[in-house]
Scaffold this motif. Sequence first.
Motif, short mmCIF file in Angstrom:
data_model
loop_
_atom_site.label_atom_id
_atom_site.label_comp_id
_atom_site.label_asym_id
_atom_site.label_seq_id
_atom_site.Cartn_x
_atom_site.Cartn_y
_atom_site.Cartn_z
N MET B 1 0.85 -1.22 0.00
CA MET B 1 0.00 0.00 0.00
C MET B 1 0.87 1.25 0.00
SD MET B 1 -3.35 0.07 -0.03
CE MET B 1 -4.55 1.10 0.76
N LEU B 2 0.49 2.22 -0.79
CA LEU B 2 1.23 3.48 -0.80
C LEU B 2 0.93 4.25 0.47
CD1 LEU B 2 0.73 4.66 -4.47
CD2 LEU B 2 2.89 4.08 -3.41
N ASP B 3 1.99 4.78 1.07
CA ASP B 3 1.79 5.55 2.28
C ASP B 3 1.68 7.04 1.92
OD1 ASP B 3 1.50 6.13 4.89
OD2 ASP B 3 3.67 6.12 5.34
N ILE B 4 0.44 7.49 1.66
CA ILE B 4 0.25 8.89 1.24
C ILE B 4 -0.02 9.75 2.45
CG2 ILE B 4 -1.13 10.42 -0.24
CD1 ILE B 4 -1.87 7.86 -1.82
N GLN B 5 0.73 10.87 2.54
CA GLN B 5 0.53 11.80 3.64
C GLN B 5 -0.73 12.63 3.36
OE1 GLN B 5 2.45 12.64 6.47
NE2 GLN B 5 3.54 10.72 6.13
N VAL B 6 -1.69 12.55 4.28
CA VAL B 6 -2.90 13.37 4.08
C VAL B 6 -3.00 14.38 5.22
CG1 VAL B 6 -4.26 11.68 2.79
CG2 VAL B 6 -4.29 11.65 5.27
N PRO B 7 -3.58 15.57 4.96
CA PRO B 7 -3.73 16.56 6.03
C PRO B 7 -4.57 15.99 7.17
CG PRO B 7 -4.32 17.49 3.89
CD PRO B 7 -4.10 16.04 3.70
N ALA B 8 -4.34 16.52 8.35
CA ALA B 8 -5.00 15.99 9.56
C ALA B 8 -6.52 16.05 9.46
CB ALA B 8 -4.51 16.76 10.78
N PHE B 9 -7.05 17.16 8.86
CA PHE B 9 -8.52 17.30 8.84
C PHE B 9 -9.19 16.27 7.92
CE2 PHE B 9 -7.23 19.87 5.25
CZ PHE B 9 -8.26 19.74 4.32
N LEU B 10 -8.35 15.67 7.02
CA LEU B 10 -8.92 14.65 6.14
C LEU B 10 -8.79 13.23 6.72
CD1 LEU B 10 -7.90 15.76 2.53
CD2 LEU B 10 -10.19 15.69 3.50
N GLU B 11 -8.09 13.16 7.88
CA GLU B 11 -7.80 11.85 8.46
C GLU B 11 -9.07 11.04 8.74
OE1 GLU B 11 -5.14 9.15 8.90
OE2 GLU B 11 -4.37 11.20 8.68
N PRO B 12 -10.11 11.63 9.40
CA PRO B 12 -11.33 10.84 9.65
C PRO B 12 -11.96 10.32 8.37
CG PRO B 12 -11.41 12.96 10.80
CD PRO B 12 -10.21 12.99 9.94
N ALA B 13 -11.97 11.16 7.34
CA ALA B 13 -12.57 10.74 6.06
C ALA B 13 -11.78 9.61 5.45
CB ALA B 13 -12.63 11.93 5.11
N MET B 14 -10.42 9.72 5.58
CA MET B 14 -9.58 8.67 5.02
C MET B 14 -9.77 7.35 5.76
SD MET B 14 -8.08 9.53 2.33
CE MET B 14 -6.96 8.18 2.12
N ASN B 15 -9.92 7.45 7.07
CA ASN B 15 -10.15 6.24 7.86
C ASN B 15 -11.46 5.57 7.48
OD1 ASN B 15 -7.79 6.22 9.26
ND2 ASN B 15 -8.56 7.52 10.92
N THR B 16 -12.51 6.42 7.30
CA THR B 16 -13.81 5.89 6.88
C THR B 16 -13.66 5.15 5.56
OG1 THR B 16 -14.75 7.86 7.84
CG2 THR B 16 -16.25 6.52 6.53
N PHE B 17 -12.90 5.81 4.63
CA PHE B 17 -12.70 5.24 3.30
C PHE B 17 -11.93 3.91 3.39
CE2 PHE B 17 -10.03 4.75 -0.51
CZ PHE B 17 -11.02 4.70 -1.49
N ARG B 18 -10.85 3.95 4.21
CA ARG B 18 -9.95 2.79 4.29
C ARG B 18 -10.68 1.53 4.79
NH1 ARG B 18 -5.44 5.29 7.11
NH2 ARG B 18 -4.96 6.34 5.17
N TYR B 19 -11.56 1.72 5.77
CA TYR B 19 -12.21 0.55 6.38
C TYR B 19 -13.60 0.25 5.81
CZ TYR B 19 -8.28 1.21 9.45
OH TYR B 19 -7.02 1.36 9.91
N ALA B 20 -13.97 1.00 4.76
CA ALA B 20 -15.30 0.76 4.14
C ALA B 20 -15.22 -0.43 3.19
CB ALA B 20 -15.73 2.00 3.37
N PRO B 21 -16.36 -1.12 2.94
CA PRO B 21 -16.36 -2.21 1.96
C PRO B 21 -16.03 -1.68 0.56
CG PRO B 21 -18.45 -2.10 3.16
CD PRO B 21 -17.67 -0.94 3.56
N LEU B 22 -15.61 -2.58 -0.31
CA LEU B 22 -15.14 -2.18 -1.66
C LEU B 22 -16.21 -1.38 -2.43
CD1 LEU B 22 -12.91 -2.37 -3.82
CD2 LEU B 22 -14.04 -4.44 -4.66
#
Lengths: 123, 384
Positions: B1-22
């Motif tokens: 997996m690519l380790d992309i640095q995302v801004p802190a305010f986008l972290e919750p959205a990224m987490n939601t995305f990461r653990y969501a079904p395909l």
Amino acid sequence: MSKILLVEDDEIMPKIVARILPASEYELHHVSNGKEAFEKLDSTNYGYDLIITDIMMPYANGFEILSKVKNRERPIPVIIVSNAGNEDMIMEGFKLGADDFLKKPIIPAELLIRVKRLLMKNK
Amino acid sequence: MLDIQVPAFLEPAMNTFRYAPLAIQLAMIFIVIAATGTLLAYFSILRSRYLGYRRDKRLSYLLPKVDNLIIEEVLTNPEVTETSYSDQLILNTEGFQELPMHKKWVREAITGRIMHFRRNVRGNMGQMLRSLYMQLDLDKDTMKKMKSGKWEKKVQALTEFINMDMSISDVTILPLTNSRNRELRAAARHAYIKLSKNEPFKFFDVVTEPLLMWDQVELFRIISSTEDIAIPNFARWITYSSNKSVVSFCLKLIVHYNQLPAVPAVIKLLDTKDHYLRANAINCLGKLRVPDVEEKLVSLYSSQPLHCQIEILKALGRISSGRYIDFLKQEFLHSTDFDLRKSAAKSLVKNEWIASQVLRELIDTANPENLRILKHCMNPLIKY
């Protein structure tokens, strides 16, 4: 002083005609479409000595103006000034009673002479 | 997996995305793309509207000034009333120099305005407008456009040259008459005919692409409406051109200009293997009303395809010499093809000055279908 109504939707042409027809001899009124022309004619009780009109215009075209003006008891002379080179259109104009036709681009001196001639003829 | 640095305010959205079904992940990607696309489209619309607003605002300030300057310098110039106007007359362009002429959009606006004036007036006034255009060096801008790599600029430049009646060298314009771009090709041909005073049809020699029907209509309009154009003998291209569409177009021009000296070349064309071209040649001979070819046309008739046969019958009607009434009657009575019978009937009617007796006989003896054809052809209100 002769009163002339110019019906023309082109923004440059009125400026040119105003220069060709000296203000000392001609009172030129300009409207930019057929609808305004009818309003102007009605409000002045057709008090013009000559109408110079284009053919292709919004709301009402030159032919409609021509037929309305020529169906009156005292018709007003009309010169069509248009870039329509179509022979049928020119013939249609003459059939409806146009007194003269000038194709754009016009020669200024020619317009002046034709205006003078028509006004003299109808005096 | 690519380790992309995302801004802190986008972290919750990224987490939601990461653990969501395909399926949800795909839907989220789609939503992001759609939202971004919509925003970009809105931005582009707003930008173009803003630019248009700015352009209109600038023009509404500039154009009245330009109009006044043109009126002062050209329309009220005393030279306008002179019977002969010299191109050498130096106009006073000081007023124009006070405008920001170093800006391209200003020069383009002035060019547009001069062209607009020239569309309305000609004569000395038109010549003065042309002088003004040249004295303001606006022709250099047009030449730059001509050298541009963009075809729209080239078309714009050609339109300006035509409007200003400026000559262009053959080397510049002739290659464009064969351009692969349809718009540019048409504009270049238009310009060549309008601007080349001596040999306006020279581009026929170099045309490699076929002249499409619409091109032919446009060219025909340009040729027949251009004043003071040198009309050559079109037989030259009938004889030597290898481009069939040029030959076909020249046949139409021969008819339009009633070029009887071209008749021998057109007769020679009857031997061509291309039957469409042959049909055009027959059509041309008929319209030129050449009675000498009737015999040849009748002798060719039986070996021709249907459209050539129809053209032969039509030509006999147009020539109307009255020598082939029996032939037309025979075709009308015995031909199995409807179009042939109709063309024969039409030609018989055109030969009425000598065939009135034959027509009466045919009306009396014809079967219902032939009678209908005859009545149709005899109705002067029906052209076809």
